[in-house]
Enzyme design. Sequence first.
Site, mmCIF file in Angstrom:
data_model
loop_
_atom_site.group_PDB
_atom_site.id
_atom_site.type_symbol
_atom_site.label_atom_id
_atom_site.label_comp_id
_atom_site.label_asym_id
_atom_site.label_seq_id
_atom_site.Cartn_x
_atom_site.Cartn_y
_atom_site.Cartn_z
ATOM 1 N N VAL A 99 0.813 -1.225 0.000
ATOM 2 C CA VAL A 99 0.000 0.000 0.000
ATOM 3 C C VAL A 99 0.846 1.274 0.000
ATOM 4 C CG1 VAL A 99 -1.979 -1.111 1.135
ATOM 5 C CG2 VAL A 99 -0.285 0.107 2.526
ATOM 6 N N ASN B 59 -6.904 -0.351 6.058
ATOM 7 C CA ASN B 59 -6.617 -1.052 7.317
ATOM 8 C C ASN B 59 -5.156 -1.468 7.465
ATOM 9 O OD1 ASN B 59 -7.318 -3.103 9.620
ATOM 10 N ND2 ASN B 59 -6.375 -4.334 7.997
ATOM 11 N N SER C 227 -5.959 4.426 15.527
ATOM 12 C CA SER C 227 -5.648 3.697 16.763
ATOM 13 C C SER C 227 -5.853 4.626 17.949
ATOM 14 C CB SER C 227 -4.185 3.252 16.750
ATOM 15 O OG SER C 227 -3.804 2.818 18.040
ATOM 16 N N TYR D 154 4.425 5.317 15.211
ATOM 17 C CA TYR D 154 3.087 4.728 15.029
ATOM 18 C C TYR D 154 1.995 5.715 15.434
ATOM 19 C CZ TYR D 154 -0.635 1.198 15.486
ATOM 20 O OH TYR D 154 -1.799 0.482 15.370
ATOM 21 N N ALA E 37 2.170 8.953 15.627
ATOM 22 C CA ALA E 37 2.125 10.088 14.680
ATOM 23 C C ALA E 37 1.382 9.671 13.409
ATOM 24 C CB ALA E 37 3.545 10.544 14.343
ATOM 25 N N SER E 38 1.642 8.454 12.931
ATOM 26 C CA SER E 38 0.958 8.000 11.704
ATOM 27 C C SER E 38 -0.547 7.898 11.954
ATOM 28 C CB SER E 38 1.517 6.655 11.224
ATOM 29 O OG SER E 38 1.116 5.586 12.074
ATOM 30 N N LYS E 39 -0.929 7.399 13.121
ATOM 31 C CA LYS E 39 -2.356 7.194 13.392
ATOM 32 C C LYS E 39 -3.074 8.513 13.687
ATOM 33 C CE LYS E 39 -2.497 2.752 12.749
ATOM 34 N NZ LYS E 39 -3.254 2.216 11.601
ATOM 35 N N ILE F 273 -6.425 -4.882 20.617
ATOM 36 C CA ILE F 273 -7.252 -5.929 20.009
ATOM 37 C C ILE F 273 -6.382 -7.178 19.839
ATOM 38 C CG2 ILE F 273 -8.711 -6.502 18.006
ATOM 39 C CD1 ILE F 273 -9.643 -3.956 19.563
HETATM 40 P P1 NAP Z 1 -1.912 -7.383 11.606
HETATM 41 O O1 NAP Z 1 -2.495 -8.608 12.207
HETATM 42 O O2 NAP Z 1 -0.443 -7.199 11.624
HETATM 43 O O3 NAP Z 1 -2.439 -7.278 10.094
HETATM 44 C C1 NAP Z 1 -2.035 -6.237 9.241
HETATM 45 C C2 NAP Z 1 -2.046 -6.739 7.823
HETATM 46 O O4 NAP Z 1 -1.548 -5.680 6.981
HETATM 47 C C3 NAP Z 1 -1.099 -7.933 7.624
HETATM 48 O O5 NAP Z 1 -1.711 -8.906 6.819
HETATM 49 C C4 NAP Z 1 0.094 -7.300 6.925
HETATM 50 O O6 NAP Z 1 0.791 -8.189 6.095
HETATM 51 C C5 NAP Z 1 -0.594 -6.227 6.093
HETATM 52 N N1 NAP Z 1 0.367 -5.248 5.633
HETATM 53 C C6 NAP Z 1 1.436 -4.755 6.308
HETATM 54 N N2 NAP Z 1 2.120 -3.906 5.544
HETATM 55 C C7 NAP Z 1 1.477 -3.848 4.358
HETATM 56 C C8 NAP Z 1 1.712 -3.141 3.154
HETATM 57 N N3 NAP Z 1 2.761 -2.327 3.011
HETATM 58 N N4 NAP Z 1 0.864 -3.310 2.118
HETATM 59 C C9 NAP Z 1 -0.186 -4.161 2.224
HETATM 60 N N5 NAP Z 1 -0.450 -4.866 3.342
HETATM 61 C C10 NAP Z 1 0.369 -4.712 4.399
HETATM 62 O O7 NAP Z 1 -2.543 -6.089 12.258
HETATM 63 P P2 NAP Z 1 -3.961 -5.824 12.946
HETATM 64 O O8 NAP Z 1 -3.753 -5.872 14.398
HETATM 65 O O9 NAP Z 1 -5.027 -6.627 12.304
HETATM 66 O O10 NAP Z 1 -4.111 -4.296 12.570
HETATM 67 C C11 NAP Z 1 -4.922 -3.825 11.495
HETATM 68 C C12 NAP Z 1 -4.983 -2.312 11.597
HETATM 69 O O11 NAP Z 1 -5.507 -1.950 12.870
HETATM 70 C C13 NAP Z 1 -3.618 -1.647 11.505
HETATM 71 O O12 NAP Z 1 -3.715 -0.439 10.803
HETATM 72 C C14 NAP Z 1 -3.271 -1.399 12.953
HETATM 73 O O13 NAP Z 1 -2.364 -0.345 13.078
HETATM 74 C C15 NAP Z 1 -4.633 -1.073 13.514
HETATM 75 N N6 NAP Z 1 -4.745 -1.251 14.956
HETATM 76 C C16 NAP Z 1 -4.515 -2.463 15.543
HETATM 77 C C17 NAP Z 1 -4.641 -2.588 16.917
HETATM 78 C C18 NAP Z 1 -4.422 -3.882 17.641
HETATM 79 O O14 NAP Z 1 -4.424 -3.869 18.889
HETATM 80 N N7 NAP Z 1 -4.232 -4.993 16.965
HETATM 81 C C19 NAP Z 1 -4.982 -1.467 17.693
HETATM 82 C C20 NAP Z 1 -5.213 -0.256 17.062
HETATM 83 C C21 NAP Z 1 -5.090 -0.162 15.698
HETATM 84 P P3 NAP Z 1 2.107 -8.940 6.700
HETATM 85 O O15 NAP Z 1 1.670 -9.612 7.957
HETATM 86 O O16 NAP Z 1 2.476 -9.884 5.634
HETATM 87 O O17 NAP Z 1 3.106 -7.870 6.940
#
Ligand code: NAP
Length: 246
Positions: A63, A89, A141, A154, A156-158, A187
């Site tokens: 992305v 996402n 986030s 992180y 700053a990005s969010k 999560i």
């Molecule tokens: P995750 O399990 O790590 O899943 C993120 C997915 O994005 C993975 O499949 C990853 O692929 C993919 N990805 C990473 N870099 C990418 C790129 N450059 N282009 C395309 N795909 C890419 O994370 P998650 O916890 O589900 O988080 C999803 C979103 O929620 C994120 O934006 C995260 O910052 C946000 N969030 C999560 C939490 C939490 O507690 N989990 C809390 C607040 C916000 P690879 O695994 O192959 O790298």
Amino acid sequence: MNFNGKISVVTGASQGIGEAIAVELSRVGAEVILVDIQEEKLEDVARRIRDNKGKSYTFCADVSRMEQVKEIVEKIIQDHQKVDYLINNAGITRDRLLMRMNEEEWDAVLAVNLKGVFNFSKTLIRNMINNRYGRIVNISSVVGQTGNPGQCNYSASKAGVIGFTKSLAREVAPRGITVNAIAPGYIDTPMTKGLSESVKKAFIDLIPAKRFGTVEEIARVAKFLLSDEASYITGQVIGVNGGLFM
Ligand code: NAP
């Protein structure tokens, strides 16, 4: 809720929150275009959706790379003519105290988490404007709202995603397009699996609900923001955090 015929793009759809959103949307009839950086895991999610009689298509792209995003968006529009829903996402972490954080760690997180949102929104917005319809949901986030030690990049990005969401919402509201952000708290996903039990316990102590959230709890809010029920909600940040920030 009936999303029949709605074309949805979900980035970072191979696991975690993105996968749950994709599965939930397909369950209510949307056709789901799954985007992720790794092909293999994407195919597993697509198979799961098809096994449940849903429609899904996979596209491999980073992305953060505008040329890759343009290429797949061109193909998506060729095949489907329109995109109704975009869920930005995909996200990564590279946590370290600022004293020790290097430039690569800063750039990588900003490139995926913030520029990725720009790349997809910018590339799809003209199609939504022409259709006088669209819904964008950006996954921010809670730490974009509160800050967190070890996460200057992180958070700053969010926080950037929140500013982007509000600005774009103002630009496109007259064209029937809504743009909102979800700010999840902690999560249970592969992203948080790496946390040690003691760190997890320390976070849980701070969360009024006394637990991490589930991916389904985020997916249901995304579904609501995409639905007709949310047609007058735009530029908002919906916290889904068990009361961690209020
Ligand atoms: P995750 O399990 O790590 O899943 C993120 C997915 O994005 C993975 O499949 C990853 O692929 C993919 N990805 C990473 N870099 C990418 C790129 N450059 N282009 C395309 N795909 C890419 O994370 P998650 O916890 O589900 O988080 C999803 C979103 O929620 C994120 O934006 C995260 O910052 C946000 N969030 C999560 C939490 C939490 O507690 N989990 C809390 C607040 C916000 P690879 O695994 O192959 O790298």
